[in-house]
Scaffold this motif. Sequence first.
Motif, short mmCIF file in Angstrom:
data_model
loop_
_atom_site.label_atom_id
_atom_site.label_comp_id
_atom_site.label_asym_id
_atom_site.label_seq_id
_atom_site.Cartn_x
_atom_site.Cartn_y
_atom_site.Cartn_z
N LYS A 184 -42.80 5.55 2.38
CA LYS A 184 -43.14 4.74 1.21
C LYS A 184 -41.92 3.98 0.73
O LYS A 184 -40.79 4.46 0.83
CB LYS A 184 -43.66 5.62 0.07
N PHE A 186 -40.49 2.03 -2.71
CA PHE A 186 -40.66 1.84 -4.15
C PHE A 186 -39.62 0.84 -4.63
O PHE A 186 -38.52 0.75 -4.07
CB PHE A 186 -40.45 3.17 -4.90
N GLU A 193 -44.67 1.56 -6.40
CA GLU A 193 -44.93 1.65 -4.96
C GLU A 193 -45.28 0.26 -4.43
O GLU A 193 -46.24 -0.37 -4.86
CB GLU A 193 -46.08 2.61 -4.70
N VAL A 196 -46.63 1.13 1.90
CA VAL A 196 -46.85 2.45 2.49
C VAL A 196 -47.10 2.28 3.99
O VAL A 196 -47.89 1.44 4.39
CB VAL A 196 -48.05 3.17 1.85
#
Length: 309
Positions: A184, A186, A193, A196
Amino acid sequence: MSNNNHDSENIESQKKLGAKQKFTISYDMPETEDHTIDAVVLGKSLISMAELIKESDKILNGEHSEVQIDVKANKEGSFAVEFVAWLQEGGIDVLKTIGITAASTTAAGATLFGIVKHLRSRKIQTSLIQTQNGFTKALLTLEDGTQMECDPRVKELLSSHSVRSKLATVIEQPAKNAEGAKIKVFSGDNDEETFVIEQEDVPSFKAPTKRLFQETEVTNRAANVVFIQINNSSRNGWRALIRDEEFAVKMDDEGFMERMNAKQDFPVKDEMFEVDLETTKKIYDGKTSYSYRITEVKRHRTTQDRKIL
């Protein structure tokens, strides 16, 4: 050197760069359940992420552009590494183009992360860059015949073997043998987020072979040309001076050809005309070639009493 001098240098360096941007990469896989990760894997990933951003920035903003990348201590999670990037002001946002700070809803072709994930390991056969009326777009043709539009700046990163290799070190190599792996990304102080990568996406990030794909760039613009060789019976066999250099050109203005053949006193050879010129640049396996096509002859560049159009 004193601490005060060192601090002053840091502040002065930061003034030359834009506002800082923060992002985090989290590796979630069985090997990181106890918040540890192989030191060699992590080290290569950190170096490659910094190099990926710096090299991408120079591709997008030129060799003079500078980026500073720092790493902060990891925080709780499967295994998370926080980066701080200082970007030079006024250029293309390299983090957004890569997909590090772009919103997760961004179209697949708008970021490097997004398009690599969307490729699903399919190879790119050709890329076509078209520029007309000041607007530029990229069209990719995949090995299964699928076509997809892509941001031209993303295409520049896609076509760099070095960039793709570093991306593989950051994404594919740490997770390729990890069951249920999830990576992930961020961004910002609130750890929003932004991207992914699931386990099924990981193979798409594998480094491609050295030979990537044939690149074609098509540009349309107005130009002044002097015809030094003409062919009354064919679109081929024409040659023209373009910016004092001689090139073979294809004549695709049928109306101009008809008018030329209908009149005996229609001066064309050794005359200057304003034309719409299409330039096609092809790059494949390290070799570059150019071809030129005239889509319309617009104006005869001569004295008023000699003009034929």
